[in-house]
Write a protein that holds these residues in place. Structure first.
Motif, PDB file in Angstrom:
ATOM      1  N   GLY A 200       1.004  -1.632   0.180  1.00 35.65           N
ATOM      2  CA  GLY A 200      -0.290  -0.086  -0.453  1.00 35.65           C
ATOM      3  C   GLY A 200       0.910   1.196  -0.078  1.00 35.65           C
ATOM      4  O   GLY A 200       2.229   1.158   0.431  1.00 35.65           O
ATOM      5  N   SER A 230       7.496   5.153   4.138  1.00 37.95           N
ATOM      6  CA  SER A 230       7.915   5.717   1.810  1.00 37.95           C
ATOM      7  C   SER A 230       6.666   5.929   1.448  1.00 37.95           C
ATOM      8  O   SER A 230       5.932   4.998   1.900  1.00 37.95           O
ATOM      9  CB  SER A 230       8.488   4.177   1.831  1.00 37.95           C
ATOM     10  OG  SER A 230       8.979   4.438   0.549  1.00 37.95           O
ATOM     11  N   SER A 253      10.793   7.078  -2.921  1.00 33.29           N
ATOM     12  CA  SER A 253      11.006   6.265  -4.090  1.00 33.29           C
ATOM     13  C   SER A 253      10.863   6.566  -5.494  1.00 33.29           C
ATOM     14  O   SER A 253       9.929   7.067  -6.439  1.00 33.29           O
ATOM     15  CB  SER A 253       9.335   4.895  -3.660  1.00 33.29           C
ATOM     16  OG  SER A 253       9.688   4.743  -2.690  1.00 33.29           O
ATOM     17  N   ASN A 329      14.116  -6.838  -7.345  1.00 32.55           N
ATOM     18  CA  ASN A 329      13.688  -8.059  -6.347  1.00 32.55           C
ATOM     19  C   ASN A 329      12.424  -8.677  -7.956  1.00 32.55           C
ATOM     20  O   ASN A 329      11.787  -8.092  -8.623  1.00 32.55           O
ATOM     21  CB  ASN A 329      12.981  -8.826  -5.625  1.00 32.55           C
ATOM     22  CG  ASN A 329      13.985  -7.697  -4.350  1.00 32.55           C
ATOM     23  OD1 ASN A 329      14.771  -8.400  -4.221  1.00 32.55           O
ATOM     24  ND2 ASN A 329      13.392  -6.585  -3.259  1.00 32.55           N
TER      25      ASN A 329
END
Ligand code: SAH
Ligand code: SF4
Length: 390
Positions: A200, A230, A253, A329
């Motif tokens: 979220g 974040s 971010s 990732n």
């Protein structure tokens, strides 16, 4: 974009008390004909002692506990439905809310989940080995703020879920309480860091996120200086955040060094571009020695080249910033690949040579899909070690 800013609230059949303010509890006690000090006792039991059921709140008279239950109240802590444990000690929980919706929460023992070596207090603590089996614990808990996410970053697995609903303040702070209870943490003695970096976008659920921060920093006694939130860059949220006195540290971010690349991987850039974002960030009053963290997910060939590092340096030159580089990732069916170790090293070195503190965040719990961007309620993907329902 209005649809992602006006999400439904949960439909909860019972009445969870966890999440209520002292003011709300005082009103509740009044309705039950009780003096105000009973509200204080309940408040302490919920947040300081993290008592999981009304029956166990023995500071309240049995008749009052029964009356609360008869009225449909419960403590209502989220339930840790399933646990997956990584070889690095990280645990990922599937957490069920009262209405059956699930999110993921992550426990990372022994450190702060990647701030190592950045000169902060948390990093210094991480230089010493974990004492998880001793009587002292140190860990970071990664918390979700919504069921799914509406922001649709192209490299993130959570984005694939879409958005189902916002979490309430009790459900956000409750993830922390449930995990602290599982690990028998004594806040005050044990060192706990919190990161709002799970599923979220916290700044699209701003009021509940901040109410949760106030519960965590207040009666749950986790200092806000040990919390980091974040955001993918929700401008109105950053503007509101700038006015908060009690607030976590800010991480943004960024993930790209120009609008063209950022738009292609984070469509939200069409709404708020990098220049607008940096302007809003520059207006957040920082505490002494505080820096804003910029997260930068390195995607092989897309944003990890020399010119990107140079653009990034130019963007951040007037800000008190630090950069966390995150090696992407991977996830199934995603059109990206990992950067080469050589490109990662070169990228970090260019930033450092320009005087910008840059750190490579080490992935935690990758083997159990607990690392950044991998949280997607992974019921269907069997983790390495499955510990049966708790
Ligand atoms: N929604 C918020 C917080 C949760 S995401 C945000 O986006 O900031 C936490 C971090 O994980 C973000 O910096 C995001 O860019 C990063 N991330 C997402 N998917 C990732 C992936 N597949 N690999 C590495 N990092 C990823
Ligand atoms: Fe949402 Fe963050 Fe994933 Fe983007 S990176 S989709 S904002 S959880």
């Amino acid at each position: 974009m209005n649809d992602i800013e006006n999400l439904p609230n949960p439909k909860v059949e019972d009445k969870p008390l966890f999440g209520a303010s002292l003011h709300e509890l005082t009103g509740l006690m009044e309705n039950h004909g009780q003096p105000a000090y009973r509200a204080r006792q309940l408040y302490e039991a919920l947040y300081a002692q993290r008592t999981p059921s009304l029956d166990q709140i023995t500071t309240l008279p049995a008749a009052l506990r029964q009356a609360l239950k008869d009225a449909g109240h419960t403590v209502g802590l989220p339930e840790l439905l399933q646990t997956a444990r990584s070889i690095d000690g990280t645990e990922r929980y599937l957490v069920r809310m009262a209405d059956g919706e699930t999110v993921e929460t992550v426990w990372m023992p022994g450190g702060d989940g990647g701030e190592r070596g950045d000169g902060t207090q948390a990093a210094e603590e991480e230089e010493h080995p974990s004492h998880d089996d001793d009587d002292y614990k140190r860990a970071t808990i990664c918390i979700s703020s919504q069921v799914g996410c509406a922001v649709n970053c192209q490299f993130c697995l959570t984005a694939k879920l879409g958005i189902r609903r916002n979490l309430t303040p009790g459900e956000i702070a409750g993830q922390v309480a449930a995990v602290l209870n599982r690990h028998k943490v004594e806040v005050g003695r044990d060192r706990i860091n919190l990161v709002f970096m799970g599923m979220g976008e916290p700044f699209l659920n701003y009021a509940s996120f901040m109410d949760a921060v106030r519960l965590l920093a207040g009666p749950m006694s986790i200092p806000e200086s040990r919390m980091t939130v974040s955001t993918s860059g929700i401008l109105p949220g950053i503007e509101q955040f700038a006015g908060e006195t009690i607030r976590p540290k800010l991480a943004v971010s960024l993930n790209a060094s120009n609008d063209v690349v950022r738009e292609s991987i984070m469509p939200i850039t069409r709404k708020w571009n990098i220049a607008a974002l940096l302007e809003a960030i520059a207006a957040v009053p920082l505490r002494p020695r505080e820096r804003v963290t910029f997260e930068y997910v390195l995607l092989g060939g897309i944003n990890d080249q020399r010119q990107h590092a140079d653009e990034l340096i130019a963007l951040l030159k007037n800000l008190s910033a630090k950069i966390n580089l995150i090696v992407w990732n991977s996830g199934p069916d995603m059109p990206f690949h990992e950067p080469t170790p050589q490109d990662v090293g070169t990228f970090q070195k260019r930033l450092r040579d320009a005087g910008i503190p840059a750190f490579i965040r080490k992935p935690r719990g990758r083997d159990i899909y607990a690392a950044c961007g991998q949280l997607k309620r992974t019921l269907e993907q069997p983790p390495l070690v499955e510990i049966a329902t708790l």
